[in-house]
Design a protein around this motif. Structure first.
Motif, mmCIF file in Angstrom:
data_model
loop_
_atom_site.group_PDB
_atom_site.id
_atom_site.type_symbol
_atom_site.label_atom_id
_atom_site.label_comp_id
_atom_site.label_asym_id
_atom_site.label_seq_id
_atom_site.Cartn_x
_atom_site.Cartn_y
_atom_site.Cartn_z
ATOM 1 N N ARG A 162 0.832 -1.204 0.000
ATOM 2 C CA ARG A 162 0.000 0.000 0.000
ATOM 3 C C ARG A 162 0.873 1.263 0.000
ATOM 4 N N ALA A 163 1.942 1.246 0.784
ATOM 5 C CA ALA A 163 2.822 2.414 0.841
ATOM 6 C C ALA A 163 3.451 2.694 -0.515
ATOM 7 N N ALA A 164 3.917 1.635 -1.208
ATOM 8 C CA ALA A 164 4.523 1.822 -2.525
ATOM 9 C C ALA A 164 3.495 2.324 -3.540
ATOM 10 N N ALA A 165 2.292 1.721 -3.535
ATOM 11 C CA ALA A 165 1.258 2.139 -4.495
ATOM 12 C C ALA A 165 0.816 3.574 -4.246
ATOM 13 N N GLN A 166 0.647 3.952 -2.985
ATOM 14 C CA GLN A 166 0.195 5.308 -2.670
ATOM 15 C C GLN A 166 1.260 6.333 -3.019
ATOM 16 N N SER A 167 2.512 6.008 -2.745
ATOM 17 C CA SER A 167 3.589 6.957 -3.048
ATOM 18 C C SER A 167 3.725 7.175 -4.547
ATOM 19 N N ILE A 168 3.652 6.097 -5.326
ATOM 20 C CA ILE A 168 3.758 6.237 -6.780
ATOM 21 C C ILE A 168 2.586 7.049 -7.327
ATOM 22 N N SER A 169 1.392 6.821 -6.784
ATOM 23 C CA SER A 169 0.209 7.527 -7.271
ATOM 24 C C SER A 169 0.296 9.021 -7.024
#
Length: 364
Positions: A162-169
């Protein structure tokens, strides 16, 4: 025995140059240590402010026993975490588990290199300053993903993803906001509506602040790009994983997310990285949209009003630092109030809808 004077001069010059090189190396350490001390004090102040503001919002008494007005509560919490046992998961990847928190902290600390606290108060005035911050901040989710994977825990791994997906978004709208400011700076400098294909965009933080100082606070990018300011503000909150965007560590879904298995000093590093990132984001909001260290009435600059130009340089630097931090802590107050006011959002609208809104705005 005959001693050649040229050899003696050569030896003395070599020893003198080596001595000056050592002194120069030690002098470079002083501003770095000063910046680290300022960052540490800033984090302690943020922790104390968050406890006091949250207590006021919830109508309760905040910390009051650790020092006057509870000022030493953050130091007490840090000491407690340092003295706690450092537990390791028995079936996890110990190397990834141990390196993850360090990557999260180091990537945030490197962002302070390009933040100007005054006209000459910056460690590295680079032409790619703001874009360097975005590039460095994209490393932090890798550390969070490593921590979640190395914990050998489904909750931790889900939190890392979730942290990786949110940061990329949310790095996409952040980059578009910075790009719009750099384009405006370059167009204003060249007096051209359409820039040449081979033109270099200037994203130096010092130049961005200086470009906003012409008309006082009416020259701030806040008035020129109000929607971009709101996009940058919300994206910064999401990058810091603050409510309502703290989905990587949602306690009702993932226990504590990627930091579920951590304790002691490693948990303290995650705690430190979150507040360091919050302070970095607030400082960049100040630099990009609030004029940085410049705070003047149109056509009546405050340095001339109080005759700061005729005073000592140290006093002028102190005023610059005070103005920069005052604007940054205004943003901090907004983010802290938002955390203790709004509920948490679901993961799907946070990632999908906000990307659609940002692309729709910047495509125009």
């Amino acid at each position: 025995m005959i001693i050649d004077t040229t050899e003696v001069q050569t030896i003395n010059s070599f020893s003198t140059s080596g001595f000056f090189k050592e002194v120069y190396g030690l002098i470079w350490i002083i501003p770095i240590l000063t910046l680290i001390l300022e960052i540490t004090i800033g984090v302690l102040v943020i922790v104390w402010l968050e406890r006091e503001i949250s207590a006021a919002i919830q109508q309760r008494i905040g910390p009051e026993y650790a020092g006057p007005l509870g000022i030493l509560q953050a130091i007490a919490d840090g000491t407690k975490l340092l003295l706690k046992e450092d537990l390791l998961p028995s079936r996890g990847d110990i190397r990834l588990f141990s390196v993850g928190p360090s990557i999260a902290v180091i990537s945030v600390l490197l962002s302070y290199l390009v933040i100007p606290f005054g006209y000459r108060l910056v460690l590295a005035d680079l032409g790619i300053g703001v874009f360097l911050w975005i590039a460095i901040s994209s490393i932090a989710p890798i550390g969070l993903l490593m921590s979640g994977y190395g914990s050998n825990n489904k909750y931790s791994f889900s939190g890392g993803l979730r942290a990786a997906a949110q940061s990329i978004s949310y790095e996409i709208p952040l980059t578009l906001c910075v790009l719009s400011i750099s384009l405006r700076l370059e167009i204003g400098r060249n007096d051209q509506v359409v820039l040449p294909y081979d033109s270099d965009l200037d994203s130096s933080t010092v130049d961005i602040v200086e470009a906003q100082s012409k008309y006082g606070f009416w020259g701030w990018n806040l008035w020129r790009q109000p929607i971009g300011f709101l996009v940058f503000l919300i994206s910064s909150l999401a990058e810091c994983e603050r409510l309502p965007f703290d989905l990587p560590e949602a306690e009702e879904e993932l226990v504590a997310g990627y930091q579920t298995e951590y304790s002691g000093i490693k948990y303290a590093l995650f705690y430190l990285a979150s507040y360091l990132n919050l302070l970095v984001s607030s400082l960049f909001v100040t630099v990009l949209y609030l004029g940085g260290w410049n705070f003047s009435i149109p056509y009546i600059p405050i340095p001339e009003l109080f005759r700061i130009n005729q005073m000592a340089g140290i006093f002028g630097m102190t005023i610059d630092i005070f103005i920069t931090l005052a604007k940054a802590y205004l943003f901090l107050f907004i983010s802290i109030t938002t955390r203790w006011t709004l509920p948490r959002m679901r993961i799907d609208p946070v990632i999908k809808s906000w990307m659609e809104i940002s692309f729709t705005y910047f495509s125009r």
